[in-house]
Design a protein around this motif. Sequence first.
Motif, PDB file in Angstrom:
ATOM      1  N   LYS A 249     -37.001 -40.699 -13.800  1.00  0.00           N
ATOM      2  CA  LYS A 249     -37.256 -41.427 -12.543  1.00  0.00           C
ATOM      3  C   LYS A 249     -38.742 -41.753 -12.489  1.00  0.00           C
ATOM      4  O   LYS A 249     -39.584 -40.887 -12.765  1.00  0.00           O
ATOM      5  N   PHE A 250     -39.036 -42.994 -12.137  1.00  0.00           N
ATOM      6  CA  PHE A 250     -40.410 -43.489 -12.175  1.00  0.00           C
ATOM      7  C   PHE A 250     -41.048 -43.404 -10.796  1.00  0.00           C
ATOM      8  O   PHE A 250     -40.480 -43.894  -9.817  1.00  0.00           O
ATOM      9  N   ALA A 251     -42.225 -42.772 -10.727  1.00  0.00           N
ATOM     10  CA  ALA A 251     -42.989 -42.736  -9.471  1.00  0.00           C
ATOM     11  C   ALA A 251     -44.238 -43.584  -9.693  1.00  0.00           C
ATOM     12  O   ALA A 251     -45.238 -43.118 -10.274  1.00  0.00           O
ATOM     13  N   LYS A 254     -48.068 -42.628  -9.213  1.00  0.00           N
ATOM     14  CA  LYS A 254     -48.755 -41.697 -10.118  1.00  0.00           C
ATOM     15  C   LYS A 254     -49.091 -42.324 -11.469  1.00  0.00           C
ATOM     16  O   LYS A 254     -49.734 -41.708 -12.301  1.00  0.00           O
ATOM     17  N   CYS A 255     -48.603 -43.546 -11.697  1.00  0.00           N
ATOM     18  CA  CYS A 255     -48.728 -44.146 -13.034  1.00  0.00           C
ATOM     19  C   CYS A 255     -50.122 -44.732 -13.242  1.00  0.00           C
ATOM     20  O   CYS A 255     -50.645 -45.434 -12.374  1.00  0.00           O
ATOM     21  N   ILE A 256     -50.724 -44.424 -14.401  1.00  0.00           N
ATOM     22  CA  ILE A 256     -52.027 -45.005 -14.736  1.00  0.00           C
ATOM     23  C   ILE A 256     -51.881 -46.127 -15.782  1.00  0.00           C
ATOM     24  O   ILE A 256     -52.845 -46.587 -16.350  1.00  0.00           O
ATOM     25  N   HIS A 257     -50.612 -46.498 -16.044  1.00  0.00           N
ATOM     26  CA  HIS A 257     -50.305 -47.642 -16.928  1.00  0.00           C
ATOM     27  C   HIS A 257     -50.943 -47.487 -18.305  1.00  0.00           C
ATOM     28  O   HIS A 257     -51.445 -48.444 -18.885  1.00  0.00           O
ATOM     29  N   CYS A 258     -50.918 -46.256 -18.794  1.00  0.00           N
ATOM     30  CA  CYS A 258     -51.558 -45.991 -20.087  1.00  0.00           C
ATOM     31  C   CYS A 258     -50.704 -46.456 -21.267  1.00  0.00           C
ATOM     32  O   CYS A 258     -51.203 -46.625 -22.372  1.00  0.00           O
ATOM     33  N   GLY A 259     -49.401 -46.605 -21.038  1.00  0.00           N
ATOM     34  CA  GLY A 259     -48.533 -47.102 -22.102  1.00  0.00           C
ATOM     35  C   GLY A 259     -48.017 -46.048 -23.057  1.00  0.00           C
ATOM     36  O   GLY A 259     -47.285 -46.381 -24.004  1.00  0.00           O
ATOM     37  N   LEU A 260     -48.351 -44.783 -22.831  1.00  0.00           N
ATOM     38  CA  LEU A 260     -47.884 -43.748 -23.770  1.00  0.00           C
ATOM     39  C   LEU A 260     -46.362 -43.674 -23.817  1.00  0.00           C
ATOM     40  O   LEU A 260     -45.765 -43.472 -24.872  1.00  0.00           O
ATOM     41  N   CYS A 261     -45.738 -43.821 -22.653  1.00  0.00           N
ATOM     42  CA  CYS A 261     -44.270 -43.738 -22.624  1.00  0.00           C
ATOM     43  C   CYS A 261     -43.643 -44.809 -23.511  1.00  0.00           C
ATOM     44  O   CYS A 261     -42.636 -44.578 -24.174  1.00  0.00           O
ATOM     45  N   ALA A 271     -39.832 -51.424 -18.373  1.00  0.00           N
ATOM     46  CA  ALA A 271     -40.068 -52.811 -17.949  1.00  0.00           C
ATOM     47  C   ALA A 271     -41.519 -52.979 -17.497  1.00  0.00           C
ATOM     48  O   ALA A 271     -41.980 -52.255 -16.610  1.00  0.00           O
ATOM     49  N   TRP A 272     -42.211 -53.927 -18.112  1.00  0.00           N
ATOM     50  CA  TRP A 272     -43.630 -54.171 -17.825  1.00  0.00           C
ATOM     51  C   TRP A 272     -43.811 -55.559 -17.226  1.00  0.00           C
ATOM     52  O   TRP A 272     -42.973 -56.440 -17.427  1.00  0.00           O
ATOM     53  N   THR A 273     -44.928 -55.726 -16.541  1.00  0.00           N
ATOM     54  CA  THR A 273     -45.220 -57.042 -15.971  1.00  0.00           C
ATOM     55  C   THR A 273     -46.735 -57.289 -16.032  1.00  0.00           C
ATOM     56  O   THR A 273     -47.512 -56.342 -16.222  1.00  0.00           O
ATOM     57  N   CYS A 304     -45.472 -38.408 -20.675  1.00  0.00           N
ATOM     58  CA  CYS A 304     -46.287 -38.937 -19.567  1.00  0.00           C
ATOM     59  C   CYS A 304     -47.336 -37.906 -19.119  1.00  0.00           C
ATOM     60  O   CYS A 304     -46.994 -36.784 -18.742  1.00  0.00           O
ATOM     61  N   PRO A 305     -48.618 -38.272 -19.112  1.00  0.00           N
ATOM     62  CA  PRO A 305     -49.657 -37.294 -18.758  1.00  0.00           C
ATOM     63  C   PRO A 305     -49.808 -37.070 -17.255  1.00  0.00           C
ATOM     64  O   PRO A 305     -50.485 -36.133 -16.846  1.00  0.00           O
ATOM     65  N   THR A 306     -49.191 -37.921 -16.446  1.00  0.00           N
ATOM     66  CA  THR A 306     -49.426 -37.814 -14.995  1.00  0.00           C
ATOM     67  C   THR A 306     -48.170 -37.472 -14.199  1.00  0.00           C
ATOM     68  O   THR A 306     -48.195 -37.525 -12.971  1.00  0.00           O
ATOM     69  N   GLU A 307     -47.087 -37.190 -14.910  1.00  0.00           N
ATOM     70  CA  GLU A 307     -45.794 -36.917 -14.252  1.00  0.00           C
ATOM     71  C   GLU A 307     -45.322 -38.096 -13.399  1.00  0.00           C
ATOM     72  O   GLU A 307     -44.676 -37.920 -12.368  1.00  0.00           O
ATOM     73  N   ALA A 308     -45.679 -39.287 -13.856  1.00  0.00           N
ATOM     74  CA  ALA A 308     -45.153 -40.479 -13.188  1.00  0.00           C
ATOM     75  C   ALA A 308     -43.691 -40.695 -13.570  1.00  0.00           C
ATOM     76  O   ALA A 308     -42.975 -41.440 -12.901  1.00  0.00           O
ATOM     77  N   LEU A 309     -43.257 -40.088 -14.671  1.00  0.00           N
ATOM     78  CA  LEU A 309     -41.846 -40.093 -15.050  1.00  0.00           C
ATOM     79  C   LEU A 309     -41.364 -38.650 -15.015  1.00  0.00           C
ATOM     80  O   LEU A 309     -41.975 -37.779 -15.650  1.00  0.00           O
ATOM     81  N   VAL A 310     -40.295 -38.408 -14.258  1.00  0.00           N
ATOM     82  CA  VAL A 310     -39.758 -37.044 -14.164  1.00  0.00           C
ATOM     83  C   VAL A 310     -38.253 -37.072 -14.435  1.00  0.00           C
ATOM     84  O   VAL A 310     -37.582 -38.084 -14.204  1.00  0.00           O
TER      85      VAL A 310
HETATM   86  S1  SF4 Z   1     -46.959 -42.513 -19.756  1.00  0.00           S
HETATM   87 FE1  SF4 Z   1     -46.808 -42.137 -17.551  1.00  0.00          FE
HETATM   88  S2  SF4 Z   1     -48.765 -42.834 -16.720  1.00  0.00           S
HETATM   89 FE2  SF4 Z   1     -48.594 -43.724 -18.779  1.00  0.00          FE
HETATM   90  S3  SF4 Z   1     -47.625 -45.757 -18.424  1.00  0.00           S
HETATM   91 FE3  SF4 Z   1     -45.974 -44.320 -18.827  1.00  0.00          FE
HETATM   92  S4  SF4 Z   1     -45.319 -43.634 -16.771  1.00  0.00           S
HETATM   93 FE4  SF4 Z   1     -47.360 -44.572 -16.535  1.00  0.00          FE
END
Ligand code: SF4
Length: 335
Positions: A249-251, A254-261, A271-273, A304-310
């Motif tokens: 689930k995406f929050a 909290k996302c820093i849009h780092c792209g690691l996921c 899905a990106w925009t 995910c380093p920020t727990e934006a995905l749980v």
């Molecule tokens: S890894 Fe986490 S913080 Fe980085 S883009 Fe994906 S959801 Fe966002």
Amino acid sequence: MNECVLPDPAGLFEIRFESIGGLGANSAGKILATAAVLDMNLNGSHFSSYGSEKKGSVVRSYVRLGAADKPIRTSAPIDTPDVIVVFHDALTKQEITLAGLKKGGILIYNGMAGDVPKLLEKVPAGTRIIRIDATNIAMEEFSRANAVVLGTLCEIVPFLDGAQVLERLTAKFRTRNPKAAAANDRAFARGASEYEELEGVAKGEDDLPVIRPMPVLGYETAPLGGVIPHAGNTISNDLSTSRTGYMPKFAGAKCIHCGLCATVCPDFCLAWTHEADEDGEQKIRLKGVDYQYCKGCMRCVETCPTEALVRVVETPGLADSLRVPLFSQKESSAA
Ligand code: SF4
Ligand code: SF4
């Protein structure tokens, strides 16, 4: 050794487990057949069929049981089972899952209380339908869905000796990992006591037809020269039935849009925009997950380093309500 008597001692009792990789259907079949042969004085056989050995692939596991003086001479897939056990409720949307179910048979499925899958109305009247929330019980008890459904199965099928099946399930853990053994004990016991029998759902008049999965193209149907005139497209893939009860689930906050996921997702389902920031500069932003393509592997959550995905339990309709379509043009042309 206990003496177990089959409902029809002259015939075979056949059980088909319908599952997907990672839920333990193959192990459940093996445990059940082993207990039947070594502890219940029955003849038994077991085998499974699956594609590539990975989480999310369709798995069918077959158990045949016969009286001690009735040899089992076939190893064909079970087309008309006495019992079907469905390990994942998403499979109850597919006719092939329930294929061959007979009047007077038993259907046990893993599902939450509430909405009953529409397809169950086709089940022949007189069939017992049993629901058990194996996913949540397994999660609460730190066990697996197979321990829960084996508990339900042994409770519903009277000649199966639940104590022996449980012993086969947990024996190898008792000394090596007592906590795991205790977890399986609890999950099995809850499976045996917390099921619900659904009355008035089965309305079909006849036994459900047998369906054998067949390749679309074969020896007799392949075009000359092996040409594939209508190539498939991965856009039409639907991996939602591969998830084993959990989804990311995406929050967004909290996302820093780092792209690691995105670097670890094997199915490119994030899905990106492009969005302009406060200076008018174009930035790439994560919007969410297209759950049509997500198989629930949880690599994105682990990365995910920020727990934006749980990781969350997938309740009915949750994926549809949170889905961000990757191919919006496809969605609008289909509408
Ligand atoms: S890894 Fe986490 S913080 Fe980085 S883009 Fe994906 S959801 Fe966002
Ligand atoms: S769980 Fe995450 S990494 Fe795995 S398929 Fe779904 S979005 Fe991709």
